[in-house]
Scaffold this motif. Structure first.
Motif, mmCIF file in Angstrom:
data_model
loop_
_atom_site.group_PDB
_atom_site.id
_atom_site.type_symbol
_atom_site.label_atom_id
_atom_site.label_comp_id
_atom_site.label_asym_id
_atom_site.label_seq_id
_atom_site.Cartn_x
_atom_site.Cartn_y
_atom_site.Cartn_z
ATOM 1 N N THR A 128 0.835 -1.206 0.000
ATOM 2 C CA THR A 128 0.000 0.000 0.000
ATOM 3 C C THR A 128 0.863 1.246 0.000
ATOM 4 O OG1 THR A 128 -1.825 -1.108 1.155
ATOM 5 C CG2 THR A 128 -1.761 1.298 1.263
ATOM 6 N N ALA A 131 2.736 1.638 -3.309
ATOM 7 C CA ALA A 131 1.859 2.200 -4.342
ATOM 8 C C ALA A 131 1.741 3.708 -4.188
ATOM 9 C CB ALA A 131 0.481 1.545 -4.268
ATOM 10 N N HIS A 142 -0.893 3.428 -10.868
ATOM 11 C CA HIS A 142 -0.378 2.055 -10.772
ATOM 12 C C HIS A 142 -1.420 1.089 -10.168
ATOM 13 C CE1 HIS A 142 3.672 3.409 -11.850
ATOM 14 N NE2 HIS A 142 3.407 4.468 -11.097
ATOM 15 N N MET A 145 -0.530 -2.409 -8.572
ATOM 16 C CA MET A 145 -0.054 -2.483 -7.189
ATOM 17 C C MET A 145 -1.235 -2.658 -6.235
ATOM 18 S SD MET A 145 3.328 -2.279 -6.993
ATOM 19 C CE MET A 145 3.732 -1.641 -5.362
ATOM 20 N N HIS A 146 -2.304 -1.905 -6.482
ATOM 21 C CA HIS A 146 -3.488 -2.007 -5.620
ATOM 22 C C HIS A 146 -4.170 -3.369 -5.790
ATOM 23 C CE1 HIS A 146 -3.342 2.199 -4.342
ATOM 24 N NE2 HIS A 146 -3.000 2.493 -5.589
ATOM 25 N N ALA A 164 5.442 -7.553 -6.417
ATOM 26 C CA ALA A 164 5.274 -6.105 -6.294
ATOM 27 C C ALA A 164 6.626 -5.401 -6.247
ATOM 28 C CB ALA A 164 4.464 -5.784 -5.040
ATOM 29 N N TYR A 168 7.989 -2.418 -8.494
ATOM 30 C CA TYR A 168 8.256 -1.192 -7.728
ATOM 31 C C TYR A 168 9.646 -0.635 -8.019
ATOM 32 C CZ TYR A 168 8.914 1.685 -3.488
ATOM 33 O OH TYR A 168 9.165 2.704 -2.605
#
Length: 312
Positions: A128, A131, A142, A145-146, A164, A168
């Protein structure tokens, strides 16, 4: 109360005087022609109870046992750096809490399903915040990511964290599209390493203060790592370091230094006072991480089921 972070990067004599950390400079103290009143005026003092982290980053620092004992007694984390000026060791108090044995018992008796649920919450909080960091550095939402946040199962059995992370690190520094996260890497990686070491020290200090063992993690397990639980607890706080490093690199895109300067370290040492939002309230990171450690104990004790982490 917000605890202070002191950084010593030059030769110094550090001792205890009247309940305070006293700093004396060798070049002043060893000058025979200098009057005593001028020597005294060059000395600085800091109340021990105000200190949260002390960083020792010079081989010519002399520190007394009386001062070490006083710092540890107040729960201060003492960080030692190597010849490359990177933190390599940390000294913490054993006397973290008056209910130490009971709290350690609860920690050691925590069930595997509970640990897996706590790790699920930790990774969801981390992604979280990653993101949110990406949204700030790239100006884009993005959505993948969520989506990954919702896919994190108990214990992160499908290793969504790694998926992730790969995305990232490929996007967090838009000015460096070929950036790779590497502990032994370039200047940007050195900034990240230093920042993470500061957050790790805060996490370890908070864990000890909460009466828990920093060496017994909920996910990280390594017989050579004395701070497994600190490594667990700090995960959702890492994006704060990443965002600070992003801002620092923006000022040096065309001329990256080869090493960290005192000014770089000064900026990274501001991490304990960076504002974080945790449980709807704004706190400096050093306070927020204590809330996280306290909520972790309450989960171990069966008083709560939710770990409290900040939202970036």
């Amino acid at each position: 109360m917000i605890k202070r972070t002191l950084y010593f990067g030059s030769p110094a004599y550090l001792g205890l005087k009247m309940g305070q950390l006293e700093v004396r400079l060798p070049e002043v103290e060893l000058t025979d022609t200098l009057p005593e009143h001028l020597k005294k005026s060059s000395r600085q003092s800091f109340p021990i109870e105000d200190l949260g982290i002390v960083v020792l980053d010079n081989k010519q620092i002399t520190i007394t046992q009386a001062l070490l004992s006083a710092l540890i007694g107040q729960g201060c984390a003492i960080i030692s750096c190597d010849e490359t000026h990177h933190p390599t060791g940390m000294l913490l108090s054993y006397l973290g809490h008056s209910e130490l044995s009971e709290r350690i018992h609860d920690q050691l008796e925590a069930s595997l399903p509970l640990k897996k649920q706590l790790w699920q919450q930790t990774i969801r909080a981390k992604i979280t915040n990653q993101a949110a960091a990406l949204a700030q550095t790239t100006g884009e939402p993005h959505p993948n990511m969520h989506a990954w946040i919702e896919l994190v199962k108990s214990g992160d059995a499908d290793n969504i964290e790694a998926r992730a992370a790969a995305y990232y690190w490929s996007n967090i520094f838009p000015s460096f599209p070929s950036f790779k996260r590497d502990r032994e890497g370039d200047w940007t990686n050195k900034l990240l390493n230093y920042g993470y070491a500061i957050v790790r020290a805060m996490a370890a200090r908070a864990i000890a203060t909460a009466g828990l063992l920093p060496s017994v993690g909920i996910f990280h397990h390594n017989k050579y790592n004395h701070f497994c639980l600190a490594d667990d607890l700090m995960e959702p706080y890492r994006p704060y370091v990443d965002l600070l490093v992003y801002r620092m690199t923006q000022n040096a895109v065309n001329d990256l230094p080869s090493s960290l300067t005192t000014e770089h370290k000064k900026q990274l040492l501001s991490l304990p006072v960076i504002d974080t939002i945790i449980d709807g309230k704004t706190h400096p990171m050093s306070i927020a991480i204590h809330h996280s450690a306290t909520s972790l104990y309450r989960c171990f004790a069966g008083k709560e089921r939710r770990l409290v982490y900040p939202r970036l």
